[in-house]
Motif scaffolding. Sequence first.
Motif, PDB file in Angstrom:
ATOM      1  N   VAL A 159       6.589  -6.297  -4.190  1.00 33.43           N
ATOM      2  CA  VAL A 159       5.884  -7.011  -3.121  1.00 33.43           C
ATOM      3  C   VAL A 159       5.055  -8.139  -3.702  1.00 33.43           C
ATOM      4  CG1 VAL A 159       4.043  -6.753  -1.397  1.00 33.43           C
ATOM      5  CG2 VAL A 159       5.872  -5.056  -1.538  1.00 33.43           C
ATOM      6  N   GLY A 160       4.482  -7.915  -4.877  1.00 34.20           N
ATOM      7  CA  GLY A 160       3.629  -8.914  -5.501  1.00 34.20           C
ATOM      8  C   GLY A 160       3.559  -8.706  -6.998  1.00 34.20           C
TER       9      GLY A 160
ATOM     10  N   ASP B  28     -12.480 -13.723 -14.556  1.00 30.60           N
ATOM     11  CA  ASP B  28     -11.801 -13.630 -13.264  1.00 30.60           C
ATOM     12  C   ASP B  28     -10.400 -13.085 -13.466  1.00 30.60           C
ATOM     13  OD1 ASP B  28     -13.231 -16.743 -12.026  1.00 30.60           O
ATOM     14  OD2 ASP B  28     -14.053 -14.723 -12.143  1.00 30.60           O
ATOM     15  N   LEU B  29     -10.005 -12.172 -12.580  1.00 31.59           N
ATOM     16  CA  LEU B  29      -8.676 -11.571 -12.648  1.00 31.59           C
ATOM     17  C   LEU B  29      -7.986 -11.794 -11.308  1.00 31.59           C
ATOM     18  CD1 LEU B  29      -6.711  -9.788 -14.337  1.00 31.59           C
ATOM     19  CD2 LEU B  29      -7.731  -7.801 -13.185  1.00 31.59           C
ATOM     20  N   ALA B  30      -6.895 -12.549 -11.325  1.00 36.93           N
ATOM     21  CA  ALA B  30      -6.151 -12.824 -10.097  1.00 36.93           C
ATOM     22  C   ALA B  30      -5.429 -11.570  -9.625  1.00 36.93           C
ATOM     23  CB  ALA B  30      -5.146 -13.947 -10.336  1.00 36.93           C
ATOM     24  N   ALA B  31      -5.253 -11.440  -8.312  1.00 41.22           N
ATOM     25  CA  ALA B  31      -4.568 -10.285  -7.755  1.00 41.22           C
ATOM     26  C   ALA B  31      -3.942 -10.659  -6.425  1.00 41.22           C
ATOM     27  CB  ALA B  31      -5.538  -9.120  -7.575  1.00 41.22           C
ATOM     28  N   ASP B  32      -2.791 -10.067  -6.145  1.00 43.50           N
ATOM     29  CA  ASP B  32      -2.159 -10.213  -4.836  1.00 43.50           C
ATOM     30  C   ASP B  32      -2.719  -9.227  -3.833  1.00 43.50           C
ATOM     31  OD1 ASP B  32      -0.019 -12.232  -5.421  1.00 43.50           O
ATOM     32  OD2 ASP B  32       0.524 -10.719  -6.900  1.00 43.50           O
ATOM     33  N   LEU B  33      -3.327  -8.149  -4.329  1.00 44.58           N
ATOM     34  CA  LEU B  33      -3.937  -7.143  -3.461  1.00 44.58           C
ATOM     35  C   LEU B  33      -5.068  -6.488  -4.228  1.00 44.58           C
ATOM     36  CD1 LEU B  33      -3.556  -5.660  -0.650  1.00 44.58           C
ATOM     37  CD2 LEU B  33      -2.421  -3.858  -1.970  1.00 44.58           C
ATOM     38  N   VAL B  34      -6.192  -6.252  -3.538  1.00 47.16           N
ATOM     39  CA  VAL B  34      -7.335  -5.544  -4.118  1.00 47.16           C
ATOM     40  C   VAL B  34      -7.596  -4.304  -3.262  1.00 47.16           C
ATOM     41  CG1 VAL B  34      -9.797  -5.624  -4.650  1.00 47.16           C
ATOM     42  CG2 VAL B  34      -8.349  -7.628  -5.084  1.00 47.16           C
ATOM     43  N   VAL B  35      -7.664  -3.147  -3.909  1.00 44.10           N
ATOM     44  CA  VAL B  35      -7.900  -1.881  -3.220  1.00 44.10           C
ATOM     45  C   VAL B  35      -9.206  -1.293  -3.724  1.00 44.10           C
ATOM     46  CG1 VAL B  35      -7.002   0.413  -2.700  1.00 44.10           C
ATOM     47  CG2 VAL B  35      -5.419  -1.507  -3.001  1.00 44.10           C
ATOM     48  N   ASP B  36     -10.169  -1.122  -2.822  1.00 41.52           N
ATOM     49  CA  ASP B  36     -11.479  -0.579  -3.170  1.00 41.52           C
ATOM     50  C   ASP B  36     -11.464   0.925  -2.964  1.00 41.52           C
ATOM     51  OD1 ASP B  36     -14.104   0.108  -3.549  1.00 41.52           O
ATOM     52  OD2 ASP B  36     -14.898  -1.047  -1.860  1.00 41.52           O
ATOM     53  N   THR B  37     -11.554   1.684  -4.063  1.00 45.34           N
ATOM     54  CA  THR B  37     -11.668   3.140  -3.991  1.00 45.34           C
ATOM     55  C   THR B  37     -12.924   3.589  -4.735  1.00 45.34           C
ATOM     56  OG1 THR B  37     -10.358   3.555  -6.009  1.00 45.34           O
ATOM     57  CG2 THR B  37      -9.148   3.342  -3.932  1.00 45.34           C
TER      58      THR B  37
ATOM     59  N   SER C  57       7.592  -1.087   4.154  1.00 45.22           N
ATOM     60  CA  SER C  57       8.123  -1.834   5.293  1.00 45.22           C
ATOM     61  C   SER C  57       8.374  -3.288   4.930  1.00 45.22           C
ATOM     62  CB  SER C  57       7.165  -1.738   6.484  1.00 45.22           C
ATOM     63  OG  SER C  57       5.953  -2.412   6.212  1.00 45.22           O
ATOM     64  N   GLY C  58       7.901  -3.711   3.749  1.00 45.17           N
ATOM     65  CA  GLY C  58       8.165  -5.065   3.265  1.00 45.17           C
ATOM     66  C   GLY C  58       6.950  -5.960   3.373  1.00 45.17           C
ATOM     67  N   GLY C  59       6.618  -6.647   2.296  1.00 45.56           N
ATOM     68  CA  GLY C  59       5.505  -7.587   2.299  1.00 45.56           C
ATOM     69  C   GLY C  59       4.174  -6.901   2.057  1.00 45.56           C
ATOM     70  N   HIS C  60       3.155  -7.728   1.857  1.00 43.19           N
ATOM     71  CA  HIS C  60       1.808  -7.214   1.650  1.00 43.19           C
ATOM     72  C   HIS C  60       1.303  -6.566   2.927  1.00 43.19           C
ATOM     73  CE1 HIS C  60       1.498  -9.294  -2.194  1.00 43.19           C
ATOM     74  NE2 HIS C  60       1.951 -10.387  -1.618  1.00 43.19           N
ATOM     75  N   PRO C  61       0.517  -5.488   2.832  1.00 45.27           N
ATOM     76  CA  PRO C  61       0.048  -4.823   4.041  1.00 45.27           C
ATOM     77  C   PRO C  61      -0.991  -5.661   4.768  1.00 45.27           C
ATOM     78  CG  PRO C  61      -0.960  -3.841   2.097  1.00 45.27           C
ATOM     79  CD  PRO C  61       0.076  -4.814   1.596  1.00 45.27           C
ATOM     80  N   ASP C  62      -0.959  -5.617   6.102  1.00 51.31           N
ATOM     81  CA  ASP C  62      -1.990  -6.231   6.920  1.00 51.31           C
ATOM     82  C   ASP C  62      -3.250  -5.371   6.831  1.00 51.31           C
ATOM     83  OD1 ASP C  62      -3.417  -6.172   9.772  1.00 51.31           O
ATOM     84  OD2 ASP C  62      -2.528  -8.156   9.487  1.00 51.31           O
TER      85      ASP C  62
END
Length: 484
Positions: free
Chosen positions: A29-30, A190-199, A370-375
């Motif tokens: 996906v990314g 700085d670290l680039a990312a296509d998605l960031v998940v906060d846990t 389901s395809g692509g980055h999650p909304d």
Amino acid sequence: MGTSLALSGRVARALRRPRRPAARPGEPVGQRAVVIGGSIAGTLAARVLSESYGEVVVVDRDEVLGVAGPRRGVPHGAHAHGLHARGYHILSELFPNLLDETRELAGLTVRDFGGMRWYFDGRPIRPADTGLRSIAGSRPVLENYLRNRVAALPNVTYRQSTEVAGLLTTPDRARVIGVRLREGTGAELDLAADLVVDTAGRGSRTPAWLAELGYERPPVERVKIGLAYTTRSFRRRPGTFGPPQAINPVASPNHPRGAFFGQAITGDCRLSLTGILGDHPPADDEGFLEYTRSLPVPEIYEAIRDAEPTSEAATFTVPASVWVHYERLTRFPDRLVVLGDAVCSFNPVYGQGMTVAAMMAMALRERLRSGGHPDSLALATAFARAITDAWRISTRGDLDFPGVPGERPPRVRLFNAYMRRLQYATTKDPAATTALMRVTGLVDRPGKLWRPALVARVLWRSRDLPATNGATTTRPASPVSTAV
């Protein structure tokens, strides 16, 4: 320097990823996903993300790899933990050979959920062969096992002793494109990312970051419980137990002091005492023993009164159960996801936290497949659906205690009245035990408890239910929800 940064010009262009078409099955996906926090929720998120991103980077303030004991970032790790049946099923799918490998780990036991020695209102239940497995024992041991397996994946890396200082966004602040890291030396990068998940758990900074970016803070729901755990380990005396098992007297309005007493394959026993509304179990030797003596199950006191302690007593407090309602927001940055205790942290006596985090991780997996980055907002709504049943079970149970502040509408009073009868029925009927364990294990939805045949069985089995001592008749009316 602000902690949430909107980038512009050359830096933003360098960090921004080109928009990608929806991924085909099997395609990434990314390029990179970043997970904030390396505990259970972060580990499960990284496992799921590894299937859809070329690289997954897990960032944690602590040294986490190879750590199988309590650490600063998980102060409750020393206390009793359990993975419910639904969580076990999910982890078995994500981690093949889970059953065989965890059975060999000192500090963990795998049990039938309905075969433990549960006590409701001081009465032992009728055990049932439910077929529902659960893992109980040391959270740090389980966490280390799962983390080691995720860290071994070729596209997962860990940045330890590193803090996420803020989010990086596009100039319009509509999309998160990375994180700003602060290493133990104080250096920032700085670290680039296509998605960031906060846990990051209860200490999540996402609400503050949203405010800095010009977004509304999410509403927060709290149920104040004033809970404390005090835990100590002992060397088991011969004859105290048979096979490895657990004795769990569940707190009730008539018996508000509870406990989780388990034996590990090492032969040691761990006793976690619980108390709510400020009635906290003491940590000194005499006070700990006297609190244990007050439990409605004398066998626990007899097992430890002259047993050799193998650890000091440790206490952990939980002022409230907290649900941060991200799903109620109308605006939210794209490519940012909040998961686990950072969204909802439960009263831990119900043992729901790890299992709900696993359910949220599977919801993330489904969206990615389901395809692509999650909304982000759609995913927050999916997470809310994963949380709702567990939240209702635990908070309605807490509201059965007269000192817990909150409104008790008719549906809550009816639920608690029926649960008292169902718990009483479990002391006579293994079928009632199975039905209750399937719901509390988050395998079945609570509506299954209201099937006509089961209701009739419960009412018949509980026809001689003793009258309560009147403890549940007082209903304070202070609000249960607080917007922050």
